[in-house]
Design a protein around this motif. Structure first.
Motif, PDB file in Angstrom:
ATOM      1  N   LYS A  47      -9.455   5.205   3.441  1.00 48.58           N
ATOM      2  CA  LYS A  47      -9.567   4.100   2.896  1.00 48.58           C
ATOM      3  C   LYS A  47      -8.827   4.005   1.661  1.00 48.58           C
ATOM      4  N   ARG A  48      -8.544   2.846   1.040  1.00 41.94           N
ATOM      5  CA  ARG A  48      -7.716   2.711  -0.143  1.00 41.94           C
ATOM      6  C   ARG A  48      -8.745   3.339  -1.277  1.00 41.94           C
ATOM      7  N   LYS A  49      -8.005   4.140  -2.130  1.00 41.21           N
ATOM      8  CA  LYS A  49      -8.725   4.674  -3.402  1.00 41.21           C
ATOM      9  C   LYS A  49      -9.532   5.956  -2.866  1.00 41.21           C
ATOM     10  N   ASP A  63      -7.225  -2.526   3.897  1.00 39.55           N
ATOM     11  CA  ASP A  63      -7.441  -1.532   2.923  1.00 39.55           C
ATOM     12  C   ASP A  63      -7.707  -0.294   3.412  1.00 39.55           C
ATOM     13  N   ARG A  64      -6.949   0.058   4.748  1.00 37.67           N
ATOM     14  CA  ARG A  64      -6.938   1.600   4.966  1.00 37.67           C
ATOM     15  C   ARG A  64      -5.772   1.704   5.894  1.00 37.67           C
ATOM     16  N   GLU A 113      -3.667  10.670  -0.459  1.00 39.78           N
ATOM     17  CA  GLU A 113      -4.393   9.500  -1.062  1.00 39.78           C
ATOM     18  C   GLU A 113      -3.727   8.344  -0.862  1.00 39.78           C
ATOM     19  N   VAL A 114      -4.656   7.390  -0.491  1.00 39.08           N
ATOM     20  CA  VAL A 114      -4.044   5.869  -0.423  1.00 39.08           C
ATOM     21  C   VAL A 114      -4.427   5.047  -1.365  1.00 39.08           C
ATOM     22  N   ARG A 115      -3.177   4.448  -2.066  1.00 38.93           N
ATOM     23  CA  ARG A 115      -3.044   3.367  -3.114  1.00 38.93           C
ATOM     24  C   ARG A 115      -3.048   2.152  -2.912  1.00 38.93           C
ATOM     25  N   MET A 165       0.922  -1.192   0.111  1.00 40.91           N
ATOM     26  CA  MET A 165       0.002  -0.102  -0.122  1.00 40.91           C
ATOM     27  C   MET A 165       1.005   1.120   0.064  1.00 40.91           C
ATOM     28  N   GLU A 166       0.347   2.078  -0.619  1.00 43.78           N
ATOM     29  CA  GLU A 166       1.214   3.284  -0.726  1.00 43.78           C
ATOM     30  C   GLU A 166       0.478   4.653  -0.169  1.00 43.78           C
TER      31      GLU A 166
END
Length: 94
Positions: free
Chosen positions: A71-73, A55-56, A92-94, A1-2
């Motif tokens: 959360k992701r995206k 996912d977060r 922003e989480v990717r 995750m980034e």
């Protein structure tokens, strides 16, 4: 995750009252462990990753605020209190 963080500096032109913005940093971090991230941008703001899930993430934006979950995206905009100029951050989480 980034985690991608954009640092946008803003200010108000005293002559004509116009608001000006410019992107001063765009950094991406690989989230492998909790803890403080390297300083971001010319203001050298430090974000602290509190928890990483599938996912977060939970991240502390400042020492005076509770952690925020992103959360992701998803994108989150952090605007520290400032009246005539300063920085705003887009996370922003990717």
């Amino acid at each position: 995750m980034e985690l991608r963080i954009k640092d946008i500096a803003w200010g108000i032109d005293r002559r004509n009252g116009e608001r000006k913005e410019s992107e001063v940093a765009d950094m991406t971090f690989d989230l492998v462990k909790e803890g403080p991230l390297p300083p971001v941008g010319p203001s050298r703001h430090v974000f602290i990753v509190e928890k990483i899930d599938e996912d977060r993430i939970s991240i502390r934006l400042s020492s005076k605020k509770e952690p925020v979950t992103i959360k992701r995206k998803e994108r989150y905009e952090y605007r520290p209190t400032s009246f005539d100029g300063g920085h705003r951050y887009i996370l922003e989480v990717r």
